[in-house]
Scaffold this motif. Structure first.
Motif, PDB file in Angstrom:
ATOM      1  N   PRO A  50       0.925  -1.292   0.119  1.00  0.00           N
ATOM      2  CA  PRO A  50      -0.173   0.231   0.196  1.00  0.00           C
ATOM      3  C   PRO A  50       0.798   1.236   0.453  1.00  0.00           C
ATOM      4  O   PRO A  50       2.325   1.060   0.367  1.00  0.00           O
ATOM      5  CB  PRO A  50      -1.054   0.128   1.273  1.00  0.00           C
ATOM      6  CG  PRO A  50      -0.975  -1.108   1.776  1.00  0.00           C
ATOM      7  CD  PRO A  50       0.366  -2.215   1.583  1.00  0.00           C
ATOM      8  N   PHE A  57       0.856   0.562  -8.413  1.00  0.00           N
ATOM      9  CA  PHE A  57       0.562  -0.367  -8.384  1.00  0.00           C
ATOM     10  C   PHE A  57       0.551  -1.669  -8.940  1.00  0.00           C
ATOM     11  O   PHE A  57       0.933  -2.516  -9.149  1.00  0.00           O
ATOM     12  CB  PHE A  57      -0.864   0.032  -7.451  1.00  0.00           C
ATOM     13  CG  PHE A  57      -1.924  -1.334  -6.571  1.00  0.00           C
ATOM     14  CD1 PHE A  57      -1.281  -2.118  -5.984  1.00  0.00           C
ATOM     15  CD2 PHE A  57      -2.894  -2.107  -7.538  1.00  0.00           C
ATOM     16  CE1 PHE A  57      -1.208  -3.780  -5.822  1.00  0.00           C
ATOM     17  CE2 PHE A  57      -3.490  -3.416  -7.228  1.00  0.00           C
ATOM     18  CZ  PHE A  57      -2.759  -3.825  -6.142  1.00  0.00           C
ATOM     19  N   SER A 102      -5.862  -1.625  -0.701  1.00  0.00           N
ATOM     20  CA  SER A 102      -5.196  -2.403  -2.099  1.00  0.00           C
ATOM     21  C   SER A 102      -5.495  -3.429  -1.697  1.00  0.00           C
ATOM     22  O   SER A 102      -6.116  -4.166  -2.817  1.00  0.00           O
ATOM     23  CB  SER A 102      -4.042  -2.929  -0.928  1.00  0.00           C
ATOM     24  OG  SER A 102      -2.621  -1.359  -1.126  1.00  0.00           O
ATOM     25  N   TYR A 107      -5.704  -6.955  -3.598  1.00  0.00           N
ATOM     26  CA  TYR A 107      -4.485  -7.046  -3.817  1.00  0.00           C
ATOM     27  C   TYR A 107      -4.669  -8.592  -2.474  1.00  0.00           C
ATOM     28  O   TYR A 107      -5.153  -8.285  -1.856  1.00  0.00           O
ATOM     29  CB  TYR A 107      -3.377  -6.217  -3.357  1.00  0.00           C
ATOM     30  CG  TYR A 107      -2.064  -6.326  -3.119  1.00  0.00           C
ATOM     31  CD1 TYR A 107      -1.472  -6.971  -4.121  1.00  0.00           C
ATOM     32  CD2 TYR A 107      -1.113  -5.544  -1.865  1.00  0.00           C
ATOM     33  CE1 TYR A 107       0.421  -7.009  -3.455  1.00  0.00           C
ATOM     34  CE2 TYR A 107       0.259  -6.524  -1.846  1.00  0.00           C
ATOM     35  CZ  TYR A 107       0.704  -6.872  -2.313  1.00  0.00           C
ATOM     36  OH  TYR A 107       1.791  -6.797  -2.515  1.00  0.00           O
TER      37      TYR A 107
END
Length: 243
Positions: A50, A57, A102, A107
């Motif tokens: 994060p 990302f 995230s 993620y």
């Protein structure tokens, strides 16, 4: 195509390997310290943790997948630790907020209890009440990885020059090679992977390459028996055990 790669750290070695396997005629100019300066001091943590914008990302997430591709491509010669990471801070509310952001992007990380943290890292004397575990993250031995990639590039015909690039050579507005204390090396393309030195080399040919160079402190202990399974990200220290 003749390609010069300036720099032999993790990035330079990777570039050299990947263009060599595609048939390029590669020359790597290593500088005074083969393997690079930043690579030798790298924590070598593979993550998309994060705190970054969505595009960055996603770029880092693709990089994680590409590390798996490279490990497979090198037939297991690349030693990697894929045991994940355990992360906690003094302000766990902020950590949970970042974690939620995230995970909303896909993620794989989750908040775990003290018991789960102890199961992941049994050697921790005082596991936190709560922490965040991400199974997808890992690490590599940086210098060994760079050397392996250089060796594979050499096996594909790359030439390694332990020399320093003094300047880029230019002809009619186009970079044509590099100047070293040993003389000129000509090429069709020059790729800069020289860390901080890339900024000055670019400036010599009128290209502004802004760098955000930040200092850090890396401590290494004497070899120890196996203690840590993966990455440990505590409030005042990040730790990993080298292979």
């Amino acid at each position: 195509m003749r390609i010069i790669v300036v720099g032999s750290g993790m990035i330079g070695a990777s570039v050299a390997y990947h263009v060599a396997v595609r048939g390029a005629e590669v020359t790597v100019v290593t500088g005074e310290r083969p393997g690079g300066i930043a690579t030798a001091a790298s924590f070598a943590w593979i993550n998309a943790a994060p705190g970054n914008s969505r595009p960055y990302f996603e770029f880092r997430l693709k990089a994680i997948l590409d590390w798996h591709r490279l490990q497979h491509e090198l037939d297991g010669s690349l030693e990697m630790n894929w045991n994940g990471s355990l992360w906690w801070e003094d302000d766990m509310e902020a950590v949970e907020e970042k974690t939620w952001a995230s995970t909303s992007w896909g993620y794989p990380m989750r908040v775990v209890s003290r018991a789960e943290a102890r199961e992941q890292e049994p050697s921790l004397r005082q596991p936190p009440d709560q922490s965040v575990y991400s199974a997808i993250e890992g690490s590599v031995p940086p210098l060994q990885t760079a050397q392996l990639l250089l060796d594979r590039a050499t096996a594909r015909g790359a030439v390694i020059h332990i020399d320093t690039v003094l300047a880029l050579t230019v002809d009619r507005g186009r970079v044509t090679g590099v100047r070293t204390p040993s003389g000129l090396i000509q090429a069709d393309q020059v790729i800069l992977a020289a860390g901080e030195a890339s900024e000055a080399l670019s400036a010599d040919v009128g290209v502004v390459l802004p760098m955000a160079n930040l200092g850090g402190f890396l401590a290494q202990s004497v070899p120890r028996p196996p203690l840590l399974h993966g990455i440990v990200l505590a409030p005042r220290a990040h730790m990993r055990q080298c292979v």
